[in-house]
Scaffold this active site. Structure first.
Site, PDB file in Angstrom:
ATOM      1  CB  THR A  13       5.642 -16.201  -1.508  1.00 25.63           C
ATOM      2  OG1 THR A  13       5.123 -14.743  -1.299  1.00 25.63           O
ATOM      3  CG2 THR A  13       6.924 -16.946  -1.192  1.00 25.63           C
ATOM      4  N   GLY A  14       3.748 -16.074  -4.374  1.00 23.34           N
ATOM      5  CA  GLY A  14       2.639 -15.442  -5.132  1.00 23.34           C
ATOM      6  C   GLY A  14       3.190 -14.971  -6.348  1.00 23.34           C
ATOM      7  N   GLY A  18      -0.536 -10.636 -10.930  1.00 28.33           N
ATOM      8  CA  GLY A  18      -0.713  -9.567 -10.343  1.00 28.33           C
ATOM      9  C   GLY A  18       0.744  -8.859  -9.788  1.00 28.33           C
ATOM     10  CB  ILE A  19       2.031  -7.153  -6.934  1.00 26.78           C
ATOM     11  CG1 ILE A  19       0.949  -6.000  -6.718  1.00 26.78           C
ATOM     12  CG2 ILE A  19       3.357  -6.482  -6.405  1.00 26.78           C
ATOM     13  CD1 ILE A  19       0.354  -5.594  -5.663  1.00 26.78           C
ATOM     14  N   GLY A  20       3.395  -9.800  -7.745  1.00 29.78           N
ATOM     15  CA  GLY A  20       4.403 -11.019  -7.940  1.00 29.78           C
ATOM     16  C   GLY A  20       4.871 -11.016  -8.987  1.00 29.78           C
ATOM     17  CB  SER A 144      -1.648  -3.722   2.395  1.00 27.60           C
ATOM     18  OG  SER A 144      -2.690  -3.026   2.366  1.00 27.60           O
ATOM     19  CE1 TYR A 157      -4.396  -7.988   2.464  1.00 27.77           C
ATOM     20  CE2 TYR A 157      -4.890  -5.640   3.068  1.00 27.77           C
ATOM     21  CZ  TYR A 157      -4.421  -6.661   2.107  1.00 27.77           C
ATOM     22  OH  TYR A 157      -3.562  -6.442   1.367  1.00 27.77           O
TER      23      TYR A 157
END
Ligand code: NDP
Length: 264
Positions: A13-14, A18-20, A144, A157
């Protein structure tokens, strides 16, 4: 090290930036087929097509809002039709917030709960039975450092990422009898395009460059004194996906340049 990942199937997902995206590229380089989802249809489809042609793997790019139960169900159906299920699930979609507890309305809390927690619950519930039948698998939840060490401007968050960390532990205990290893990764400062965009906006007209702004953040917070790259983090994800990480179960790993200030 041979990672023994060739021809596995990963849902990320995502996975469009970026990271994904870095994890998607890292897995594709090992011969893993991909089902990537994100809301922006054009971007996720373009990225999937590019990864497929570069790495000779199959890659599906699907427009999905993971906070929407119906869109998640339709995506799982697409994964079943294209690949017959998945061996790896990476719950990565997420974003920072900005509020004070006294000001934030309920619907903001609900959105982040759906984004960071329920999306992972719903995808695992839908994908685990086929994963089990395929001989086991891996689930990685990208939380995170804020799950453990909160930043004061983003309580929603912090709280929802903390819940994702606990969800990972609970999932790991429930799924390991089916041969499914679940772990959580808590990154620190990872230099994604979003950080650069924000830093550029914040420094516009100030005389400070966005690089200096980011350098200061990294030096103030991390013993290593710099941001990590998405690729540095992705290497760790790829290892945890591999059967070579077979005894890694139910843990939370910090990839944060030493930022975490407690022993955990
Ligand atoms: P980016 O903003 O670069 O990428 C986020 C990805 O998630 C995009 O593909 C985005 O695509 C997708 N996404 C966002 N919301 C949704 C949604 N509702 N449904 C489906 N897809 C969605 O973020 P990063 O790569 O920086 O972060 C990835 C994860 O890592 C996040 O969970 C973040 O909290 C975590 N993290 C990041 C850190 C960092 O320093 N970068 C540090 C610690 C944790 P689209 O917009 O098209 O939907």
């Amino acid at each position: 090290m041979e990672l023994e990942l060739k021809d596995k199937v990963a849902v990320i997902t995502g996975g469009s930036v970026g990271i994904g995206l870095a994890v998607a590229k890292g897995l594709a380089a090992e011969g893993v087929h991909l089902a990537l989802c994100a809301r922006d249809a054009d971007r996720v489809k373009a990225v999937a097509a590019e990864i497929a042609s570069t790495n000779g793997v199959q890659a599906l790019g699907a427009s999905v809002d993971v906070t929407n139960v119906h869109e998640v169900a339709a995506f799982v159906q697409q994964v079943a039709e294209n690949f017959g299920g998945a061996d790896i699930l990476i719950n990565n979609a997420g974003t920072g917030s900005n509020e004070k507890i006294m000001d934030a309305p309920d619907d903001k809390w609900q959105y982040y709960w759906d984004l960071h927690v329920m999306a992972a619950v719903r995808l695992a519930r839908a994908l685990v039975p086929a994963m089990h039948k395929r001989g086991g698998g891996v689930i990685l939840n990208n939380a995170s450092i804020c799950a453990k060490q909160p930043l004061d401007y983003e309580p929603i968050y912090n709280v929802t990422k903390s819940a994702l960390m606990m969800l990972s532990k609970c999932m790991s205990e429930e799924f390991i009898p089916d041969g499914i290893r679940v772990n959580c990764i808590n990154p620190g400062l990872i230099l994604t395009p979003d950080w650069i965009k924000t830093a550029t906006q914040l420094t516009e007209g100030t005389g400070q460059t966005y690089q200096d702004y980011l350098d200061n953040i990294a030096k103030e917070n991390t013993p290593i004194g710099r941001f990590g790259t998405p690729e540095e983090l992705a290497d760790f994800f790829v290892f945890l996906c591999s059967p070579r990480a077979s005894y890694c179960v139910g843990a939370t790993y910090y990839v944060d340049g030493g930022w975490l200030k407690v022993v955990a």
